[in-house]
Design an enzyme around this catalytic site. Structure first.
Site, short mmCIF file in Angstrom:
data_model
loop_
_atom_site.label_atom_id
_atom_site.label_comp_id
_atom_site.label_asym_id
_atom_site.label_seq_id
_atom_site.Cartn_x
_atom_site.Cartn_y
_atom_site.Cartn_z
N ALA A 172 0.84 -1.20 0.00
CA ALA A 172 0.00 0.00 0.00
C ALA A 172 0.87 1.25 0.00
O ALA A 172 1.92 1.31 0.65
CB ALA A 172 -0.92 0.00 1.22
N ASN A 173 0.46 2.26 -0.78
CA ASN A 173 1.15 3.55 -0.90
C ASN A 173 2.51 3.45 -1.58
O ASN A 173 3.30 4.41 -1.51
CB ASN A 173 1.29 4.23 0.47
CG ASN A 173 -0.05 4.66 1.04
OD1 ASN A 173 -0.90 5.15 0.31
ND2 ASN A 173 -0.24 4.48 2.34
N ASP A 196 -10.25 2.03 -8.36
CA ASP A 196 -10.33 3.40 -7.86
C ASP A 196 -9.30 3.67 -6.76
O ASP A 196 -8.80 4.78 -6.62
CB ASP A 196 -11.73 3.68 -7.32
CG ASP A 196 -12.78 3.70 -8.43
OD1 ASP A 196 -12.43 4.07 -9.56
OD2 ASP A 196 -13.94 3.33 -8.17
N SER A 239 -12.66 -3.43 -8.96
CA SER A 239 -14.00 -3.99 -8.73
C SER A 239 -15.10 -3.13 -9.33
O SER A 239 -16.03 -3.65 -9.95
CB SER A 239 -14.25 -4.15 -7.22
OG SER A 239 -13.27 -4.99 -6.64
N ARG A 303 -13.01 -8.91 3.52
CA ARG A 303 -12.27 -8.89 2.27
C ARG A 303 -12.10 -10.28 1.68
O ARG A 303 -11.91 -10.44 0.48
CB ARG A 303 -10.90 -8.24 2.46
CG ARG A 303 -10.98 -6.72 2.55
CD ARG A 303 -9.61 -6.08 2.51
NE ARG A 303 -9.70 -4.66 2.24
CZ ARG A 303 -9.69 -4.13 1.03
NH1 ARG A 303 -9.61 -4.91 -0.03
NH2 ARG A 303 -9.78 -2.82 0.86
N ASP A 499 -13.80 7.95 -1.33
CA ASP A 499 -13.35 7.22 -2.52
C ASP A 499 -12.94 5.79 -2.20
O ASP A 499 -11.93 5.28 -2.69
CB ASP A 499 -12.18 7.94 -3.20
CG ASP A 499 -12.62 9.22 -3.91
OD1 ASP A 499 -13.83 9.48 -3.95
OD2 ASP A 499 -11.75 9.95 -4.41
#
Length: 543
Positions: A172-173, A196, A239, A303, A499
């Site tokens: 992540a990031n 997104d 997704s 998840r 978002d």
């Protein structure tokens, strides 16, 4: 071939081979068209074909194979000379495809003349990228990002002679952090392959890098942010791919790749989100509290279910029917031409976006940014809400083709604030169902919608727990309403869905920054029969 004074090529017309026949082929630089037609007497089903030169992808010299050379008149040629033009073919539902047409002739000089003319026109397309930085999220959506890029996108970039530096993100990031270190000036754009979330990560990296280089403090909610001139391209592999769907009209990797290749540019509004003078996030699609925040929070725990978790959590959240009490304040977007209730959807070359941006720029030039923020009136609404949504775009997706706010605009410097007040489960279900059909989703007594440029929210619980927010609220709005009984829900606060990511703070301050970003897109195109008829008429005149 006709030329303008000075030798610049204006028009090239020849009889070239296509299939088993000779066709009249014309390249008109002034009109920006490559056209070809069958010179035989018109008959039913005959084709007159044309391609805008701005949508030509590449041109290559071609070697005809033995099968092609054994057809008709080409048997008599020792070595016919040929070239292939690759171009964008527009299909239904905003889908684009790469098609090609091969012309040939006996004259090598004529063939080279056509190749040179077409390549010169491509070189004149200065908006097209030549060097791209690509980030691939291999874990998003159905974990197909790497395969989609390698099989569908990379070959098109190669055909268009676009050089790429590809980074497969590992955590992540990763992309966000990398954008603060890389030499961004060597690239004509940044491409993200994913959903997104991946786009949001790249967007935060680019905006953050631009503000850092310009000495802008992102923690200051009133700071005028510096626009990012580097465009972002989105290859959908997530997704929902809401941002891609709302700016292109379809979630299709090939279509998005072709928009990148021809160098389309679509400005995009971005909202900054702060809490107590601390920057939290940027948002371009949905900022939702209540229903959509609860759905996201619950889905994060599941998840392992994959994309199905959103359906499960949505149904569960609907049954729970939680509502939240608080105070909303906002500044109306008086500079915009449209309204959330009108029928003017944002489309390619949107007049509302252009005029609204100009009016906002003139207003700020006249009054100044700080004066505008301090002096314009704020409106206050208190109550109990099932959902509070702020959207910068329609938020359309395949499941909701019109989105949360069908008339929201991509680049008019405003956002649509949608308030769904406490109502029965049945009424709320009626509201949700309207996102999937053509009916007016705001035509309910418990739904209010406003076009705003600034927004603040404070939950009833935040007033008791956060003194600084309370002081601001008392100074501007007076005491919060205490007349309502305590909420019967066991959840005191909801979560903001920014978002697709959760925010820790319920009390937030939001400002819309007009056209802060640019995408490799052109907005959703109109499917107009009149335009098609006009184009056909233009070709008749050209040929």
């Amino acid at each position: 071939m006709e030329r303008l004074p000075g030798g610049r090529r204006l028009r090239l017309a020849s009889s070239l081979g296509l299939g088993q026949r000779c066709w009249e082929v014309t390249l008109d630089e002034e009109r920006g068209l490559l056209a070809w037609r069958d010179p035989r007497p018109p008959r039913r089903g005959a084709d007159n074909c044309f391609v805008p030169t701005s949508e030509i992808i590449a041109v290559e010299e071609t070697e005809l194979n033995k099968k092609q050379r054994s057809i008709g008149k080409w048997q008599k040629m020792a070595k016919p000379h040929a070239f292939t033009v690759y171009y964008v073919k527009k299909a239904r539902n905003h889908r684009w495809r790469c098609r090609d047409v091969t012309f040939w002739c006996a004259d090598e000089y004529l063939c080279n003349q056509w190749i040179q003319a077409l390549k010169e026109l491509l070189e004149m397309q200065k908006c097209r990228p030549k060097q791209l930085l690509v980030y691939i999220n291999p874990y998003g959506g159905k974990r197909q990002g790497k395969r989609i890029y390698e099989q569908k996108v990379a070959p098109l970039f190669s055909l268009a002679s676009i050089s790429t530096d590809v980074i497969v993100t590992e955590h992540a990031n990763h992309a966000k952090d990398n954008l603060f270190e890389v030499n961004i000036n060597k690239y004509d754009g940044v491409v993200c392959v994913g959903g997104d979330g991946m786009f949001s990560e790249v967007m935060h990296g680019l905006i953050g890098r631009m503000q850092k280089d310009s000495g802008i403090d992102q923690n200051n909610p009133k700071a005028p942010l510096v626009q990012c001139n580097i465009r972002i391209g989105i290859i959908p592999a997530g997704s929902t791919d809401c941002v891609c769907y709302s700016t292109v009209g379809i979630s299709d990797p090939v279509t998005s790749a072709l928009h990148i290749i021809i160098g389309d540019c679509q400005p995009l509004d971005v909202s900054s989100v702060h809490h107590n003078n601390t920057f939290l996030k940027y948002a371009v699609s949905l900022l939702g509290y209540g229903f959509y925040g609860d759905v996201l929070k619950d889905s994060e725990k599941k998840r392992w279910m994959g994309p199905m978790r959103y359906d499960y959590s949505g149904f569960k959240t609907f049954l729970s029917h939680h509502y939240y009490e608080g105070t909303i304040s906002f500044q109306p977007a008086k500079h915009t031409l449209g309204s959330p209730r009108d029928k003017d959807s944002c489309r390619t070359g949107c007049y509302v976006c252009k005029e609204s941006e100009q009016q906002l720029a003139e207003q700020r030039k006249k009054c100044g940014f700080k004066h505008e923020e301090d002096e314009e009136e704020w409106k206050v609404i208190k109550g109990k809400f099932l959902a509070i949504n702020i959207v910068n775009m329609s938020c359309a997706c395949p499941r909701s083709p019109k989105g949360l706010s069908p008339a929201a605009h991509l680049a008019d410097g405003s956002a649509d604030l949608i308030l769904v007040r406490k109502c029965s489960r049945f009424d709320f279900l009626r509201y949700l169902v309207r996102h999937t059909n053509q009916h007016d989703q705001f035509d309910f007594s418990f739904v209010d919608v406003y076009r705003v440029k600034s927004f603040q929210f404070t939950s009833k619980l935040s007033e008791d727990n956060e003194s600084s927010v309370t002081d601001i609220g008392k100074k501007r709005f007076g005491q919060f309403c205490r007349d309502h009984p305590a909420c019967c829900c066991n959840i005191a606060n909801s979560t903001w869905n920014c978002d697709g990511e959760t925010l820790d703070s319920s009390a937030i301050e939001v400002r819309v920054h007009c056209q802060l970003m640019k995408l490799f897109a052109r907005g959703i195109e109109e499917n107009s029969k009149d335009e098609a008829a006009y184009s056909h008429s233009s070709i008749e005149q050209l040929l």
